[in-house]
Motif scaffolding. Sequence first.
Motif, PDB file in Angstrom:
ATOM      1  N   LEU A 160       0.830  -1.204   0.000  1.00  0.00           N
ATOM      2  CA  LEU A 160       0.000   0.000   0.000  1.00  0.00           C
ATOM      3  C   LEU A 160       0.865   1.255   0.000  1.00  0.00           C
ATOM      4  CD1 LEU A 160      -2.841   1.256   0.198  1.00  0.00           C
ATOM      5  CD2 LEU A 160      -2.590   1.124   2.687  1.00  0.00           C
ATOM      6  N   PHE A 161       1.928   1.261   0.786  1.00  0.00           N
ATOM      7  CA  PHE A 161       2.857   2.391   0.828  1.00  0.00           C
ATOM      8  C   PHE A 161       3.481   2.634  -0.545  1.00  0.00           C
ATOM      9  CE2 PHE A 161       7.224   3.919   1.323  1.00  0.00           C
ATOM     10  CZ  PHE A 161       6.977   5.152   1.908  1.00  0.00           C
ATOM     11  N   VAL A 162       3.919   1.573  -1.198  1.00  0.00           N
ATOM     12  CA  VAL A 162       4.542   1.697  -2.525  1.00  0.00           C
ATOM     13  C   VAL A 162       3.535   2.241  -3.536  1.00  0.00           C
ATOM     14  CG1 VAL A 162       5.547   0.390  -4.447  1.00  0.00           C
ATOM     15  CG2 VAL A 162       6.317  -0.038  -2.114  1.00  0.00           C
ATOM     16  N   VAL A 163       2.312   1.751  -3.513  1.00  0.00           N
ATOM     17  CA  VAL A 163       1.275   2.218  -4.442  1.00  0.00           C
ATOM     18  C   VAL A 163       0.988   3.701  -4.214  1.00  0.00           C
ATOM     19  CG1 VAL A 163      -1.180   2.021  -5.003  1.00  0.00           C
ATOM     20  CG2 VAL A 163       0.227  -0.026  -4.847  1.00  0.00           C
ATOM     21  N   ILE A 164       0.891   4.121  -2.954  1.00  0.00           N
ATOM     22  CA  ILE A 164       0.629   5.535  -2.653  1.00  0.00           C
ATOM     23  C   ILE A 164       1.771   6.413  -3.158  1.00  0.00           C
ATOM     24  CG2 ILE A 164       0.457   7.197  -0.752  1.00  0.00           C
ATOM     25  CD1 ILE A 164      -1.199   5.080   0.747  1.00  0.00           C
TER      26      ILE A 164
ATOM     27  N   SER B 177       3.740  10.278  -7.052  1.00  0.00           N
ATOM     28  CA  SER B 177       4.746  10.710  -8.010  1.00  0.00           C
ATOM     29  C   SER B 177       4.114  11.046  -9.362  1.00  0.00           C
ATOM     30  CB  SER B 177       5.795   9.618  -8.185  1.00  0.00           C
ATOM     31  OG  SER B 177       6.754   9.977  -9.129  1.00  0.00           O
ATOM     32  N   ILE B 178       3.215  10.208  -9.813  1.00  0.00           N
ATOM     33  CA  ILE B 178       2.525  10.454 -11.087  1.00  0.00           C
ATOM     34  C   ILE B 178       1.699  11.741 -11.005  1.00  0.00           C
ATOM     35  CG2 ILE B 178       0.702   9.575 -12.618  1.00  0.00           C
ATOM     36  CD1 ILE B 178       1.796   6.736 -11.942  1.00  0.00           C
ATOM     37  N   ALA B 179       0.996  11.929  -9.895  1.00  0.00           N
ATOM     38  CA  ALA B 179       0.186  13.142  -9.723  1.00  0.00           C
ATOM     39  C   ALA B 179       1.062  14.389  -9.659  1.00  0.00           C
ATOM     40  CB  ALA B 179      -0.668  13.028  -8.460  1.00  0.00           C
ATOM     41  N   ASN B 180       2.203  14.313  -8.994  1.00  0.00           N
ATOM     42  CA  ASN B 180       3.101  15.464  -8.908  1.00  0.00           C
ATOM     43  C   ASN B 180       3.661  15.846 -10.276  1.00  0.00           C
ATOM     44  OD1 ASN B 180       2.734  15.690  -6.156  1.00  0.00           O
ATOM     45  ND2 ASN B 180       4.609  14.611  -5.625  1.00  0.00           N
ATOM     46  N   HIS B 181       4.041  14.856 -11.069  1.00  0.00           N
ATOM     47  CA  HIS B 181       4.550  15.148 -12.413  1.00  0.00           C
ATOM     48  C   HIS B 181       3.457  15.722 -13.309  1.00  0.00           C
ATOM     49  CE1 HIS B 181       8.726  13.705 -12.307  1.00  0.00           C
ATOM     50  NE2 HIS B 181       8.278  12.900 -11.359  1.00  0.00           N
ATOM     51  N   ALA B 182       2.248  15.213 -13.159  1.00  0.00           N
ATOM     52  CA  ALA B 182       1.132  15.760 -13.934  1.00  0.00           C
ATOM     53  C   ALA B 182       0.862  17.214 -13.545  1.00  0.00           C
ATOM     54  CB  ALA B 182      -0.122  14.914 -13.723  1.00  0.00           C
ATOM     55  N   ALA B 183       0.974  17.526 -12.255  1.00  0.00           N
ATOM     56  CA  ALA B 183       0.772  18.907 -11.796  1.00  0.00           C
ATOM     57  C   ALA B 183       1.861  19.833 -12.346  1.00  0.00           C
ATOM     58  CB  ALA B 183       0.754  18.962 -10.271  1.00  0.00           C
ATOM     59  N   THR B 184       3.094  19.342 -12.409  1.00  0.00           N
ATOM     60  CA  THR B 184       4.181  20.151 -12.969  1.00  0.00           C
ATOM     61  C   THR B 184       3.951  20.406 -14.454  1.00  0.00           C
ATOM     62  OG1 THR B 184       5.729  19.249 -11.351  1.00  0.00           O
ATOM     63  CG2 THR B 184       6.676  20.294 -13.285  1.00  0.00           C
ATOM     64  N   ASN B 185       3.545  19.387 -15.189  1.00  0.00           N
ATOM     65  CA  ASN B 185       3.264  19.567 -16.618  1.00  0.00           C
ATOM     66  C   ASN B 185       2.122  20.554 -16.830  1.00  0.00           C
ATOM     67  OD1 ASN B 185       5.294  17.835 -17.419  1.00  0.00           O
ATOM     68  ND2 ASN B 185       3.955  16.061 -17.508  1.00  0.00           N
TER      69      ASN B 185
ATOM     70  N   ASP C  98       3.141  24.452  -5.652  1.00  0.00           N
ATOM     71  CA  ASP C  98       2.976  23.370  -4.682  1.00  0.00           C
ATOM     72  C   ASP C  98       2.583  22.081  -5.397  1.00  0.00           C
ATOM     73  OD1 ASP C  98       3.487  25.082  -2.536  1.00  0.00           O
ATOM     74  OD2 ASP C  98       1.391  25.692  -2.424  1.00  0.00           O
ATOM     75  N   ALA C  99       3.125  20.988  -4.913  1.00  0.00           N
ATOM     76  CA  ALA C  99       2.780  19.672  -5.449  1.00  0.00           C
ATOM     77  C   ALA C  99       1.579  19.119  -4.685  1.00  0.00           C
ATOM     78  CB  ALA C  99       3.961  18.728  -5.324  1.00  0.00           C
ATOM     79  N   PRO C 100       0.732  18.340  -5.356  1.00  0.00           N
ATOM     80  CA  PRO C 100      -0.417  17.760  -4.663  1.00  0.00           C
ATOM     81  C   PRO C 100      -0.020  16.777  -3.564  1.00  0.00           C
ATOM     82  CG  PRO C 100      -0.403  17.107  -6.982  1.00  0.00           C
ATOM     83  CD  PRO C 100       0.725  18.047  -6.785  1.00  0.00           C
ATOM     84  N   PHE C 101       1.118  16.108  -3.725  1.00  0.00           N
ATOM     85  CA  PHE C 101       1.644  15.186  -2.712  1.00  0.00           C
ATOM     86  C   PHE C 101       3.016  15.702  -2.270  1.00  0.00           C
ATOM     87  CE2 PHE C 101      -1.434  12.673  -4.979  1.00  0.00           C
ATOM     88  CZ  PHE C 101      -2.005  11.863  -4.015  1.00  0.00           C
ATOM     89  N   PRO C 102       3.051  16.717  -1.402  1.00  0.00           N
ATOM     90  CA  PRO C 102       4.329  17.353  -1.053  1.00  0.00           C
ATOM     91  C   PRO C 102       5.268  16.463  -0.230  1.00  0.00           C
ATOM     92  CG  PRO C 102       2.570  18.254   0.283  1.00  0.00           C
ATOM     93  CD  PRO C 102       1.928  17.350  -0.737  1.00  0.00           C
ATOM     94  N   ASP C 103       4.755  15.441   0.406  1.00  0.00           N
ATOM     95  CA  ASP C 103       5.600  14.581   1.223  1.00  0.00           C
ATOM     96  C   ASP C 103       6.013  13.304   0.500  1.00  0.00           C
ATOM     97  OD1 ASP C 103       5.509  16.340   3.374  1.00  0.00           O
ATOM     98  OD2 ASP C 103       3.617  15.501   4.077  1.00  0.00           O
ATOM     99  N   ASN C 104       5.945  13.327  -0.807  1.00  0.00           N
ATOM    100  CA  ASN C 104       6.276  12.170  -1.632  1.00  0.00           C
ATOM    101  C   ASN C 104       7.769  11.859  -1.525  1.00  0.00           C
ATOM    102  OD1 ASN C 104       6.998  11.040  -4.572  1.00  0.00           O
ATOM    103  ND2 ASN C 104       4.882  10.524  -4.077  1.00  0.00           N
ATOM    104  N   ILE C 105       8.147  10.650  -1.872  1.00  0.00           N
ATOM    105  CA  ILE C 105       9.532  10.188  -1.786  1.00  0.00           C
ATOM    106  C   ILE C 105      10.468  11.019  -2.678  1.00  0.00           C
ATOM    107  CG2 ILE C 105       9.377   8.466  -3.612  1.00  0.00           C
ATOM    108  CD1 ILE C 105      11.058   7.723  -0.341  1.00  0.00           C
ATOM    109  N   GLU C 106       9.960  11.672  -3.701  1.00  0.00           N
ATOM    110  CA  GLU C 106      10.794  12.478  -4.593  1.00  0.00           C
ATOM    111  C   GLU C 106      11.397  13.690  -3.879  1.00  0.00           C
ATOM    112  OE1 GLU C 106       9.369  12.296  -9.083  1.00  0.00           O
ATOM    113  OE2 GLU C 106       7.837  13.058  -7.730  1.00  0.00           O
ATOM    114  N   GLY C 107      10.852  14.066  -2.755  1.00  0.00           N
ATOM    115  CA  GLY C 107      11.368  15.219  -2.027  1.00  0.00           C
ATOM    116  C   GLY C 107      12.527  14.897  -1.113  1.00  0.00           C
ATOM    117  N   HIS C 108      12.950  13.676  -1.090  1.00  0.00           N
ATOM    118  CA  HIS C 108      14.038  13.289  -0.179  1.00  0.00           C
ATOM    119  C   HIS C 108      15.349  13.239  -0.894  1.00  0.00           C
ATOM    120  CE1 HIS C 108      11.247  12.338   3.060  1.00  0.00           C
ATOM    121  NE2 HIS C 108      10.467  11.877   2.112  1.00  0.00           N
TER     122      HIS C 108
END
Length: 133
Positions: free
Chosen positions: A26-30, A35-43, A123-133
């Motif tokens: 579940l953690f991996v899926v979230i 990540s997909i939602a954040n990239h879509a928001a950037t685009n 701002d990203a929709p998922f600001p605490d995503n793994i991409e921020g680390h």
Amino acid sequence: MKKVFSKIFVGIGITIVSIPVLLLALFVVIEVVGSIANHAATNKQTNELTAYIEKSIEDASIIDMYSFTGNTSGTGNHVECESMITFNSDMSEDDVNNIFEVRYKYHELEKKDGSYVITVYGDAPFPDNIEGH
């Protein structure tokens, strides 16, 4: 009777082992969905910035577009959306900056080699995503 207890213990054992596996999945899926939602928001942000430049600056000629999703500041564990567009225009730097101040709270405008480079942070929709680390 022994078979009943055996089946119960096997069921309990499978449950104990499967709960952590399911939570990890579940953690991996979230994280992947985030990540997909954040990239879509950037685009989306980059496309909106491009449209805003073309609409607001009549003589704008877009040269290059760049977008980045991740930790842009390096000072924390969060995700941001960064859009950078290079364009040409005969307008003054103050006039161009005023156009962007109306719409974008976090932006940087730079004039380089006769071209403008506008960088917008969102701002990203998922600001605490793994991409921020």
